[in-house]
Design a protein around this motif. Structure first.
Motif, PDB file in Angstrom:
ATOM      1  N   HIS A   6      -5.044  78.642  91.502  1.00 46.97           N
ATOM      2  CA  HIS A   6      -5.391  79.757  92.408  1.00 46.97           C
ATOM      3  C   HIS A   6      -6.555  79.388  93.325  1.00 46.97           C
ATOM      4  O   HIS A   6      -7.709  79.661  93.030  1.00 46.97           O
ATOM      5  CB  HIS A   6      -5.754  80.983  91.554  1.00 46.97           C
ATOM      6  CG  HIS A   6      -5.722  82.282  92.291  1.00 46.97           C
ATOM      7  ND1 HIS A   6      -5.102  83.411  91.797  1.00 46.97           N
ATOM      8  CD2 HIS A   6      -6.245  82.654  93.483  1.00 46.97           C
ATOM      9  CE1 HIS A   6      -5.247  84.409  92.643  1.00 46.97           C
ATOM     10  NE2 HIS A   6      -5.947  83.982  93.684  1.00 46.97           N
ATOM     11  N   HIS A   8      -7.617  79.621  97.509  1.00 53.09           N
ATOM     12  CA  HIS A   8      -7.212  80.176  98.804  1.00 53.09           C
ATOM     13  C   HIS A   8      -7.508  79.183  99.923  1.00 53.09           C
ATOM     14  O   HIS A   8      -8.648  79.015 100.321  1.00 53.09           O
ATOM     15  CB  HIS A   8      -7.936  81.490  99.076  1.00 53.09           C
ATOM     16  CG  HIS A   8      -7.489  82.593  98.175  1.00 53.09           C
ATOM     17  ND1 HIS A   8      -6.442  83.434  98.482  1.00 53.09           N
ATOM     18  CD2 HIS A   8      -7.917  82.983  96.950  1.00 53.09           C
ATOM     19  CE1 HIS A   8      -6.262  84.296  97.492  1.00 53.09           C
ATOM     20  NE2 HIS A   8      -7.137  84.039  96.548  1.00 53.09           N
ATOM     21  N   LYS A 117       3.408  85.344  96.147  1.00 51.96           N
ATOM     22  CA  LYS A 117       2.277  86.212  95.799  1.00 51.96           C
ATOM     23  C   LYS A 117       2.597  87.656  96.146  1.00 51.96           C
ATOM     24  O   LYS A 117       3.075  87.963  97.242  1.00 51.96           O
ATOM     25  CB  LYS A 117       1.028  85.757  96.574  1.00 51.96           C
ATOM     26  CG  LYS A 117      -0.229  86.586  96.333  1.00 51.96           C
ATOM     27  CD  LYS A 117      -0.891  86.243  95.014  1.00 51.96           C
ATOM     28  CE  LYS A 117      -2.134  87.070  94.741  1.00 51.96           C
ATOM     29  NZ  LYS A 117      -3.386  86.455  95.184  1.00 51.96           N
ATOM     30  N   HIS A 189      -6.052  87.089  87.511  1.00 52.14           N
ATOM     31  CA  HIS A 189      -7.346  87.709  87.180  1.00 52.14           C
ATOM     32  C   HIS A 189      -7.331  88.614  85.943  1.00 52.14           C
ATOM     33  O   HIS A 189      -8.344  89.249  85.645  1.00 52.14           O
ATOM     34  CB  HIS A 189      -7.926  88.505  88.364  1.00 52.14           C
ATOM     35  CG  HIS A 189      -7.661  87.892  89.709  1.00 52.14           C
ATOM     36  ND1 HIS A 189      -7.915  86.565  89.974  1.00 52.14           N
ATOM     37  CD2 HIS A 189      -7.154  88.413  90.864  1.00 52.14           C
ATOM     38  CE1 HIS A 189      -7.569  86.309  91.249  1.00 52.14           C
ATOM     39  NE2 HIS A 189      -7.104  87.400  91.794  1.00 52.14           N
ATOM     40  N   ASP A 240      -9.815  80.895  91.950  1.00 48.83           N
ATOM     41  CA  ASP A 240      -9.859  81.908  93.017  1.00 48.83           C
ATOM     42  C   ASP A 240     -10.880  81.536  94.106  1.00 48.83           C
ATOM     43  O   ASP A 240     -11.229  82.373  94.933  1.00 48.83           O
ATOM     44  CB  ASP A 240     -10.172  83.303  92.476  1.00 48.83           C
ATOM     45  CG  ASP A 240      -9.767  84.412  93.452  1.00 48.83           C
ATOM     46  OD1 ASP A 240      -8.897  84.162  94.308  1.00 48.83           O
ATOM     47  OD2 ASP A 240     -10.333  85.518  93.375  1.00 48.83           O
TER      48      ASP A 240
END
Ligand SMILES: [Zn+2]
Length: 280
Positions: A6, A8, A117, A189, A240
């Motif tokens: 994960h 971005h 996603k 998460h 993340d």
């Protein structure tokens, strides 16, 4: 082989001004983010330096809250051409922003998208909205299931301006897990910081539901999930990065490694679960 499931890497020029302002305000490493989003070579060098073998690069369509259009799919499909074995593209089709959902799903499958996603608080929908008549969502899940592409559902809160957190409750994924038993579903998460019990229940209850620990402060992981060892075989490491407040990938990795876990559990979460989902 270590996979961060994960990260971005996104087209920053698609961000709405408010969303970009939040990124700039909360990230001291913004210059680095810009460089890595522009240059896959620079990003691969970074992964080499910190000892991460593969990264799943998260993208999704969310025009209302973040600004992302379906152009994110082409962006990430192009980006990963630098090294498709190490960079795994995640994309999406938004049920309310597609004119032909089946054609759009076929398009992203052809682009080589490896993960789809669903971001309920940013896409302003419940993951089970097909039970409320959003037929497009059912078609997205069916197509993903038929093509063996897993989905990732954001669970838990989001602080981006305009995000609606009622959609962050993982319980709405229960329907999806029941209705699409062959679809692999990653709970991003683990519902943090409000719904960890629900996330833990779903991972134990459904053979097709997995936990992505990204976005949970690594130091607090065992406070959030004291019975993590029981679901380690279905748990994936992720950071993340560069979400607001998320430590750099190397810091997250070091903090995860410092947790009191057995070697087998650590290896399972850092490496094996991701290899089962995306074989090398
Ligand atoms: Zn994320």
């Amino acid at each position: 082989m270590i996979t961060d499931c994960h990260i971005h890497i996104q087209p920053l020029d698609e961000f709405k001004p408010e969303a970009l302002a939040l990124m700039k305000k909360t990230r001291k490493d913004f210059a680095q983010i810009e460089e890595y989003c522009r240059s896959p070579k620079a990003f691969l060098n970074y992964l080499d330096r910190i000892g991460v073998d593969r990264a799943v690069l998260i993208n999704y369509v969310a025009p209302e809250v973040i600004g992302f259009t379906s152009a994110v799919n082409e962006f990430i499909a192009n980006y990963v051409k630098a090294d498709p074995k190490r960079l795994l593209p995640c994309g999406s089709v938004h049920p309310r922003h597609t004119r032909n959902v089946l054609a759009d799903m076929e398009h992203i499958v052809r682009l080589g998208i490896r993960l789809i996603k669903i971001h309920p608080p940013h896409q302003l929908l419940y993951p089970n909205d097909y039970v409320n008549g959003v037929k497009e969502l059912e078609i997205i899940y069916r197509a993903a299931e038929a093509n063996g592409i897993p989905i990732m559902v954001h669970t838990g809160t989001s602080i981006f301006p305009g995000a609606r957190n009622k959609y962050g409750d993982p319980m709405y994924v229960d329907d999806v897990a029941v209705d699409f038993p062959k679809l692999k579903i990653l709970l991003a998460h683990g519902g943090r910081p409000l719904w960890m019990d629900t996330a833990f229940f779903l991972v134990r209850r459904h053979p097709n539901v997995y936990l992505d620990i990204s976005g949970i402060p690594p130091k607090s992981l065992l406070t959030y999930f004291p019975r993590l060892e029981e679901i380690a075989h279905k748990t994936l490491f992720g950071t993340d990065w560069p979400g607001p407040g998320v430590p750099e990938v190397e810091k997250g990795l070091a903090q995860f490694r410092a947790l009191t876990l057995s070697d087998a559990t650590r290896e399972q979460i850092l490496s094996k679960t991701a290899l089962e989902i995306w074989p090398a």
